[in-house]
Design an enzyme around this catalytic site. Structure first.
Site, PDB file in Angstrom:
ATOM      1  N   ASP A 213     -67.219   0.526  63.685  1.00  0.00           N
ATOM      2  CA  ASP A 213     -66.945   1.718  62.982  1.00  0.00           C
ATOM      3  C   ASP A 213     -65.872   2.876  63.695  1.00  0.00           C
ATOM      4  OD1 ASP A 213     -69.740   2.520  61.139  1.00  0.00           O
ATOM      5  OD2 ASP A 213     -69.190   3.980  62.050  1.00  0.00           O
TER       6      ASP A 213
ATOM      7  N   ASN B  13     -64.060  12.377  55.551  1.00  0.00           N
ATOM      8  CA  ASN B  13     -64.253  12.150  53.713  1.00  0.00           C
ATOM      9  C   ASN B  13     -65.027  13.650  53.344  1.00  0.00           C
ATOM     10  OD1 ASN B  13     -63.667   9.409  52.972  1.00  0.00           O
ATOM     11  ND2 ASN B  13     -65.404   9.382  53.925  1.00  0.00           N
TER      12      ASN B  13
ATOM     13  N   HIS C  17     -62.271  11.646  49.440  1.00  0.00           N
ATOM     14  CA  HIS C  17     -62.242   9.969  49.724  1.00  0.00           C
ATOM     15  C   HIS C  17     -60.931   9.450  49.216  1.00  0.00           C
ATOM     16  CE1 HIS C  17     -66.625  10.093  49.834  1.00  0.00           C
ATOM     17  NE2 HIS C  17     -66.456  10.475  48.707  1.00  0.00           N
TER      18      HIS C  17
ATOM     19  N   ASP D  48     -60.585   6.425  52.031  1.00  0.00           N
ATOM     20  CA  ASP D  48     -59.403   5.456  52.142  1.00  0.00           C
ATOM     21  C   ASP D  48     -58.214   5.269  52.798  1.00  0.00           C
ATOM     22  OD1 ASP D  48     -61.946   5.044  50.500  1.00  0.00           O
ATOM     23  OD2 ASP D  48     -60.239   5.832  48.307  1.00  0.00           O
TER      24      ASP D  48
ATOM     25  N   GLU E 287     -67.941   2.378  56.357  1.00  0.00           N
ATOM     26  CA  GLU E 287     -66.434   2.118  57.577  1.00  0.00           C
ATOM     27  C   GLU E 287     -66.359   1.385  58.157  1.00  0.00           C
ATOM     28  OE1 GLU E 287     -69.394   5.780  58.459  1.00  0.00           O
ATOM     29  OE2 GLU E 287     -68.818   4.170  56.768  1.00  0.00           O
TER      30      GLU E 287
END
Length: 346
Positions: A220, A228, A233, A237, A262
């Site tokens: 994670d 973010n 975002h 990404d 994530e």
């Protein structure tokens, strides 16, 4: 009303442009479709061949008076212009539905073709038998000429059927390739191009059935929400793609999947837990050592790290059980300060 609407939609269109034009107008009105060229072309395809596979598919979808939806038209190969929503979250499902509809049309087309060929063959056999009887009775050249004529007609029909079969076989090959692509897409994450959760679950089931020793890692990204919130975002990404690439490179030969959000998962098959731990540690240290910058402004993004939990899966252990244990180890690594790995056993 519904019965009349269904009959109007699929009524056999007689010769004459006016009758066909009127039928298309009623079709568009009944389904509340705008009279633009795309919808007109779709209606023409349906109504100009009322016994064809497309008309049959439309009849099945609208049985009971239901209107065609934008999704139905798209699935049947119609272009719906502004009604299309390629960025919607269910795009993959719609594409799969479209392939299913195309497959059904292909099957219906083959069925119709085979039935027509059987009917023609039976008719040829009857006519040929009748001509043979005529030859026996008359013993003149008339019967022979009739047999020759019938044989020529049948040969023409066979050649026509061969052409149709060749075209249908080509269409079937293209459809098979599309179906293979759809199956692959259904098991792949569109952002990172890694296998997705479904692919991971299927791979675990296959490896467990083979009896191979398995280890599962759940990874994670640390403080991903802050990335973010601060940078947007789009940057988030790109971070996910970078993490996925690092895991894929370090864990070459093992299945790396984006499990969701994530979170990534790695399936180690046929290796000792310590080997799996060393492999995952290499990926963690590689990611932690890299310093990222924003592409647009060259502003430093700073270090990006991930935490992970790693566990062996015992013989015949369900994925959910092993995954939950790895997930608890992941959160233990988070609680211990992040950017580290925790390993445990069943």
């Amino acid at each position: 009303m519904r019965g009349r609407a269904g009959a109007a939609r699929l009524a056999v269109v007689e010769n004459g442009g006016t009758r066909l034009f009127d039928s298309i107008g009623r079709f568009l009105a009944e389904h509340r479709l705008s009279p633009d060229p795309r919808h007109y072309a779709f209606a023409y395809r349906v109504l100009s061949d009322p016994d064809g596979p497309l008309a049959k598919a439309v009849a099945s979808l609208t049985d009971g008076g239901f209107r065609l939806s934008a999704r139905d038209i798209e699935a049947l190969g119609g272009e719906i212009g502004a009604l299309a929503t390629p960025d919607a979250p269910d795009t993959a499902r719609k594409a799969a539905d479209g392939l299913v509809a195309q497959t059904q049309m292909q099957v219906d087309g083959f069925t119709d073709m085979m039935q027509a060929m059987r009917a023609e063959t039976r008719g040829f056999g009857r006519d040929l038998a009748a001509s043979a009887d005529a030859i026996k009775r008359s013993r003149d050249a008339v019967g022979v000429e009739e047999v020759v004529r019938l044989t020529g007609v049948m040969l023409d029909r066979v050649r026509s059927a061969e052409t149709r079969l060749e075209e249908a076989t080509h269409e079937a090959s293209e459809l098979r390739a599309k179906l293979e692509e759809a199956r692959d897409n259904a098991r792949r994450d569109p952002l990172t191009d890694l296998p997705n959760r479904r692919a991971f679950e299927e791979a675990y089931a296959a490896q467990a059935a083979s009896g191979a020793p398995l280890c599962i890692a759940v990874c994670d990204v640390d403080h991903f929400k802050l990335v973010n919130d601060r940078f947007g975002h789009a940057v988030g990404d790109r971070v996910l793609k970078a993490i996925g690439e690092a895991l894929l490179k370090a864990c070459a030969g093992h299945l790396v999947a984006r499990y969701g959000g994530e979170e990534f998962a790695v399936l180690f098959a046929g290796v000792e837990p310590q080997i799996a731990l060393a492999t995952l540690e290499e990926a963690r240290s590689t990611v932690a050592a890299k310093r990222y910058r924003l592409r647009e402004s060259d502003e430093p993004l700073g270090a990006v790290t991930f935490s992970a939990g790693l566990t062996e899966a015992s013989c015949n252990e369900a994925l959910g059980t092993a995954f939950a244990r790895a997930d608890r180890l992941l959160y233990a690594a988070k609680d211990a300060g992040r950017n580290q790995l925790k390993m445990g056993r069943p």
